[in-house]
Structures are given as C-alpha cells and as structure tokens.
Design an enzyme around this catalytic site. Structure first.
Site, PDB file in Angstrom:
ATOM      1  N   ASP A 118       0.872  -1.171   0.000  1.00 15.49           N
ATOM      2  CA  ASP A 118       0.000   0.000   0.000  1.00 15.49           C
ATOM      3  C   ASP A 118       0.909   1.221   0.000  1.00 15.49           C
ATOM      4  OD1 ASP A 118      -1.683   2.136   0.525  1.00 15.49           O
ATOM      5  OD2 ASP A 118      -2.858   1.093   2.040  1.00 15.49           O
TER       6      ASP A 118
ATOM      7  N   HIS B 181      -3.306  11.479  -9.115  1.00 17.76           N
ATOM      8  CA  HIS B 181      -4.620  12.113  -9.291  1.00 17.76           C
ATOM      9  C   HIS B 181      -5.764  11.266  -8.717  1.00 17.76           C
ATOM     10  CE1 HIS B 181      -5.746  10.240 -13.501  1.00 17.76           C
ATOM     11  NE2 HIS B 181      -5.304   9.332 -12.650  1.00 17.76           N
TER      12      HIS B 181
END
Length: 343
Positions: free
Chosen positions: A236, A255
C-alpha cells in the site's frame, strides 16, 4: 410591433429548451452502446447482416425491444438496416469489436456500468467531497475491482488501451540517464515499465501494486520474458514503499488521491528522483475535458486533477522540489522532482 416580436421570443426559448433537453439526454446513446457491447452485437454482425430476431436468439434478448435499440443506434450511425430488414455493421460500429485496432469496447462497458452508477451519486460527492463511487457501490473502486472479475477485466482492458496511447510518448520525453533501478508505483500491467527498461538494458524494475493486480501482472511479465528484470511487489503506497532506489515513477496515480494521501505516497518515494506523470490543468480553464476529468476523479476515487502550482505545493508538502514540467505528445505531462534534503 410588440405582438410581432413575441412569437420569435417564444421560438428562441423553445430552441434553447431543446438544446438543454439534448444535453440532459446525452446519457442515452452511451447506455445503448453499452447494451450493444455487452450483448456482443458487433461480433455477431461481423460475418454479415442478421435479423433482430436472430440476434435476440443468440443473445437472450427480447426481440422486439432489441429491434428498437438497433433502430435507435442506427439513427446515430451505429449499425444500419438492409432492404430485407436485417442489420449490418457500419464504420462507426467497428470500435465496438473486441479486437479492433481502435476498439473502445472496454471503455463503453466500464462507462455504462461502473461510471454511470457512480455519477448517479454525484450530489453526495459535491456535498461531502468524498467519492461518489463508494456511495453507489458500498465499497471503493479498488475493492470493487478486487471482488468483481468482470469489472476487473473491463478496467484492465481500458487501462491497457490508454497505456498504449500514452506510454510511447512518455518514454520518448522521459530522461532517466544513469538510472539503475526504477520503482513503478501503481504500474498496472507493467506496460510503461517494460517500455522504459527496453531502452535501458542495464536497469532493473520493481512494480508496486495491490494484491489483485499484482498476481495478474506477475504472470504477464513472466509470460513476456520480463520476470527476471521486473519484480512485482505487493504494498500500500500510502503506508510504505521499497526504499533506496534511483527513480520512483507514478504514472496517473497521484490524481486518484486527495492531497493528504497523495502527499503520503510521495513522501514514501525515497530515491534520488521522483517522476509524476499526470494531466496538468491550465491555470484558467480553456478545455472542458480538463475540468470534466477533474470531477471524474472526484466521483470515482475521491481524487483530483491539479495545476502546475498545485503539484508544486503537493510535492513541497512531501519534501520534494519540482524541477521542471515536460510536455509529452499525449494528454499527460512529466513532472520531475527531487528530494529537498538527503533521505
């Protein structure tokens, strides 16, 4: 004189109303294209014209309703009716084919289900700043793709199609002189990493992905003969990334996140160079596609598109300095950054 002008005023108002109606109803054609793609109508018509009844029998659809769908799509140039009341492909229908060079089938399928349902909860996103997708599906997009194999296949096909349009332009514009190890954060199927390593025979790559993507990518890289030079790591990126490598590459990853999580990911990129590949918004909106893309990231992920100034501020929050922005021949630019202090 006054009476003579009134009809003209009413006519102009009606025309405006019609324009607005067409805008509001613009979702109808994409949904009909979704039906055509999901039923595989283009593939069925590839061998030649067929009747609506024949197509319905092959797909399990309701024949009279399918005929109405075909008529509606024919009205916008997708499919055409023959003189003997059968249906044939048109040039506009060919991108619905799975293997067409300009195939848009995956985009149509993903837009017609995941994206449309998420946008149905856009008011939730506007009210809270949180992703509408989570509200619509009861889970994040990443969780949904990990659980739904059909959606994952559509998303992977769409991502690969975008990568094919983007990666050559990015690799041509990217300067990685002297790089020995490249960490591709959220690298998907590894297309961009392969392109970069093919131009740098002495370099090695690490691709960081979520578990449900990593397994597919590891098998793909091995099948393509890149398993020795490309290691796939499950992590992660908001929590930890492999440290001490030369280049950290994030291609259309930042983004997907709000500023807090994006800064956490960038702060975990512990190397001498950080490369962010993203759409960079102009300071003043000129193209509607840029602003629509920005809201799409909010709806689907809770993320956002950013201006150069906003990326500079984001990098600064992660103790990185923006060196330069390099345009490419695609919709993205390359933002080159480096640590402000030695890590």
């Amino acid at each position: 004189m006054t009476r003579a002008r009134r009809p003209a005023k009413r006519h102009r108002a009606a025309a405006g109303d019609d324009d607005l109606y067409l805008t509001v109803g613009a979702y109808v054609v994409p949904q009909l294209l979704y039906v055509a793609a999901r039923l595989g109508l283009a593939e069925l018509l590839l061998a030649g014209p067929r009747s609506a009844e024949d197509l319905a029998e092959q797909t399990g659809a309701h024949a009279p309703t399918l005929a109405r769908v075909l008529r509606a799509l024919a009205s916008v140039g997708v499919f055409a009716r023959t003189r003997d009341d059968r249906w044939r492909l048109t040039a506009a229908a060919h991108p619905l084919l799975r293997d067409h060079p300009r195939s848009r089938r995956a985009a149509v399928l993903f837009a017609g289900h995941e994206q449309l349902r998420a946008w149905g909860e856009v008011m939730h996103a506007v009210s809270t700043g949180l992703p509408a997708f989570d509200r619509a599906f009861g889970e994040s997009l990443h969780q949904h793709l990990a659980r739904d194999e059909a959606a994952m296949a559509d998303a992977e096909a769409l991502r690969a199609r975008r990568a094919a349009r983007r990666d050559q332009a990015v690799a041509d514009a990217l300067d990685l002189a002297g790089a020995r190890t490249i960490v591709d954060v959220g690298g998907g199927g590894g297309e961009l990493l392969i392109e970069l390593l093919s131009r740098r025979p002495g370099a090695r790559g690490l691709l960081v992905e979520a578990p449900h993507v990593a397994a597919r990518t590891r098998a793909r890289l091995a099948a393509l003969g890149w398993g020795e030079r490309c290691e796939v790591v499950v992590a992660d990126a908001r929590e930890q990334l492999p440290a001490g490598h030369d280049v950290y590459l994030l291609a259309e990853v930042v983004h997907c996140y709000d500023d807090a999580d994006a800064a956490r990911i960038l702060r975990n990129c512990r190397g001498r160079q950080v490369i962010v590949v993203e759409r960079v918004l102009p300071p003043v909106a000129r193209a509607s596609a840029d602003r629509l893309a920005d809201l799409h990231m909010l709806v689907m992920y809770g993320g956002r598109e950013r201006t150069r100034r906003e990326y500079a501020d984001l990098l600064d929050a992660a103790d990185l300095r923006l060196r330069r922005v390099v345009p490419t021949g695609s919709w993205v630019s390359i933002l080159e950054a480096a640590p402000r202090v030695a890590r």
